[in-house]
Design an enzyme around this catalytic site. Structure first.
Site, PDB file in Angstrom:
ATOM      1  CG  ASP A   1     -95.582  29.203 -48.076  1.00 15.89           C
ATOM      2  OD1 ASP A   1     -96.449  29.510 -48.643  1.00 15.89           O
ATOM      3  OD2 ASP A   1     -94.280  29.588 -48.278  1.00 15.89           O
ATOM      4  CB  THR A   2     -97.490  25.821 -52.746  1.00 14.12           C
ATOM      5  OG1 THR A   2     -98.170  24.988 -52.018  1.00 14.12           O
ATOM      6  CG2 THR A   2     -96.810  25.116 -53.856  1.00 14.12           C
TER       7      THR A   2
ATOM      8  CG  HIS B   1     -97.894  20.860 -55.410  1.00 17.36           C
ATOM      9  ND1 HIS B   1     -98.399  20.575 -56.750  1.00 17.36           N
ATOM     10  CD2 HIS B   1     -98.218  22.132 -55.032  1.00 17.36           C
ATOM     11  CE1 HIS B   1     -98.929  21.931 -56.817  1.00 17.36           C
ATOM     12  NE2 HIS B   1     -98.985  22.553 -55.916  1.00 17.36           N
ATOM     13  NE  ARG B   2    -103.213  23.157 -52.654  1.00 12.16           N
ATOM     14  CZ  ARG B   2    -102.400  23.755 -53.689  1.00 12.16           C
ATOM     15  NH1 ARG B   2    -101.333  24.535 -53.348  1.00 12.16           N
ATOM     16  NH2 ARG B   2    -102.824  23.875 -54.862  1.00 12.16           N
TER      17      ARG B   2
ATOM     18  CE  LYS C   1    -103.449  27.230 -50.760  1.00 16.99           C
ATOM     19  NZ  LYS C   1    -102.280  27.761 -49.781  1.00 16.99           N
TER      20      LYS C   1
ATOM     21  CG  PHE D   1    -104.353  28.347 -58.655  1.00 13.58           C
ATOM     22  CD1 PHE D   1    -104.779  27.030 -58.488  1.00 13.58           C
ATOM     23  CD2 PHE D   1    -103.412  29.021 -58.091  1.00 13.58           C
ATOM     24  CE1 PHE D   1    -104.026  26.378 -57.445  1.00 13.58           C
ATOM     25  CE2 PHE D   1    -102.650  28.067 -56.967  1.00 13.58           C
ATOM     26  CZ  PHE D   1    -103.105  27.025 -56.583  1.00 13.58           C
ATOM     27  N   GLY D   2    -102.301  29.913 -60.924  1.00 12.56           N
ATOM     28  CA  GLY D   2    -100.894  29.897 -60.941  1.00 12.56           C
ATOM     29  C   GLY D   2    -100.239  29.385 -62.126  1.00 12.56           C
TER      30      GLY D   2
ATOM     31  CE  LYS E   1    -103.208  21.903 -59.251  1.00 12.64           C
ATOM     32  NZ  LYS E   1    -103.293  23.146 -58.910  1.00 12.64           N
TER      33      LYS E   1
ATOM     34  CG  ASN F   1    -107.482  29.735 -51.909  1.00 17.23           C
ATOM     35  OD1 ASN F   1    -108.670  29.132 -52.404  1.00 17.23           O
ATOM     36  ND2 ASN F   1    -106.331  29.988 -52.796  1.00 17.23           N
TER      37      ASN F   1
HETATM   38  P1  IMP Z   1     -99.549  29.000 -51.686  1.00 18.61           P
HETATM   39  O1  IMP Z   1     -98.308  28.941 -50.532  1.00 18.61           O
HETATM   40  O2  IMP Z   1    -100.606  27.965 -51.727  1.00 18.61           O
HETATM   41  O3  IMP Z   1     -99.958  30.414 -51.619  1.00 18.61           O
HETATM   42  O4  IMP Z   1     -98.659  29.181 -53.165  1.00 18.61           O
HETATM   43  C1  IMP Z   1     -98.011  30.113 -53.595  1.00 18.61           C
HETATM   44  C2  IMP Z   1     -97.778  30.389 -55.024  1.00 18.61           C
HETATM   45  O5  IMP Z   1     -97.367  29.111 -55.653  1.00 18.61           O
HETATM   46  C3  IMP Z   1     -99.151  30.824 -55.377  1.00 18.61           C
HETATM   47  O6  IMP Z   1     -99.464  31.901 -55.657  1.00 18.61           O
HETATM   48  C4  IMP Z   1     -99.133  30.068 -56.954  1.00 18.61           C
HETATM   49  O7  IMP Z   1     -98.618  30.983 -57.874  1.00 18.61           O
HETATM   50  C5  IMP Z   1     -98.378  28.976 -56.788  1.00 18.61           C
HETATM   51  N1  IMP Z   1     -98.689  27.809 -56.668  1.00 18.61           N
HETATM   52  C6  IMP Z   1     -99.025  27.121 -55.644  1.00 18.61           C
HETATM   53  N2  IMP Z   1     -99.972  26.026 -55.814  1.00 18.61           N
HETATM   54  C7  IMP Z   1     -99.974  25.968 -56.895  1.00 18.61           C
HETATM   55  C8  IMP Z   1    -100.542  25.022 -57.946  1.00 18.61           C
HETATM   56  O8  IMP Z   1    -101.235  23.952 -57.400  1.00 18.61           O
HETATM   57  N3  IMP Z   1    -100.353  25.277 -59.233  1.00 18.61           N
HETATM   58  C9  IMP Z   1    -100.017  26.160 -59.824  1.00 18.61           C
HETATM   59  N4  IMP Z   1     -99.344  27.178 -58.959  1.00 18.61           N
HETATM   60  C10 IMP Z   1     -99.445  27.017 -57.607  1.00 18.61           C
END
Ligand code: IMP
Length: 192
Positions: A67-68, A175-176, A12, A147-148, A170, A9
């Site tokens: 991972d989030t 969190h990230r 990111k 997003f998300g 943001k 990504n």
């Molecule tokens: P990833 O581990 O960063 O790929 O996150 C997994 C999923 O969590 C993503 O597909 C989003 O749906 C959600 N997500 C992760 N970070 C965010 C954010 O900063 N805002 C909103 N949704 C998030």
């Protein structure tokens, strides 16, 4: 220091490079020609380590992965590690948002938190960092940026959802960003 961030990504990758600063030469998976890495663990830590370990095993370099997940109290912590595919395999961000609004209809406890776990493999050793932001799930979507789950997540102490904030705001409080700040502090100490 050269280090690989295990992501395809580009948004990111850019965000994280800005946080870590120019003293680190960060390459992403596209730049090293690495294929998609499966995420099959049932914890954020497990998935982050799975990605970092894959890069370490195949390229033998210092690397980190993240991972989030979004954990909703009234849903017993769901969708958590399954946040990307909450509405089903191959679903869109909007599908997930609609499902969350649906499941949370009429629910008064709206507490939720975003968690990011970073796994770092440095000189062959493993380290973990976590960033967490508490907040609440809105009853409808607000804002169009991000997003998300951004349009339905309002961090505690703020009047706007993530999707109503500028990217800069943001990315300063998210969190990230918190997890990456910890990584940055660790790397600074390590390389002193
Ligand atoms: P990833 O581990 O960063 O790929 O996150 C997994 C999923 O969590 C993503 O597909 C989003 O749906 C959600 N997500 C992760 N970070 C965010 C954010 O900063 N805002 C909103 N949704 C998030």
């Amino acid at each position: 220091m050269d280090i690989i961030f295990a992501t395809h990504n580009l948004n990111k990758a850019e965000e994280v490079s800005a946080i870590l600063g120019s003293q680190y030469h960060i390459k992403n998976l596209r730049e090293i020609g690495c294929p998609e890495i499966p995420e099959t663990a049932d914890t954020l830590q497990g998935n982050a380590l799975q990605k970092a370990q894959y890069v370490f095993d195949h390229y033998n370099v210092n690397c980190f992965a993240d991972d989030t997940g979004l954990e909703v109290e009234a849903l017993d912590g769901r969708p958590g590690v399954y946040s990307a595919r909450y509405a089903g395999e191959g679903c869109s961000y909007q599908d997930n948002v609609m499902k969350m609004l649906d499941e949370m209809r009429g629910v008064t406890n709206r507490k939720a938190c975003f968690k990011t776990v970073v796994a770092l493999i440095l000189d062959g050793k493993k380290y973990f960092f976590e960033g967490r932001v508490d907040g609440e799930i809105m009853t409808e979507q607000h804002g169009t940026d991000g997003f998300g789950y951004d349009p339905i997540f309002k961090p505690l102490g703020f009047r706007q959802t993530y999707a109503e904030m500028s990217a800069l705001s943001k990315n300063t409080i998210s969190h990230r960003a918190r997890a990456m700040q910890q990584l940055k502090m660790f790397l600074e100490e390590y390389t002193k």
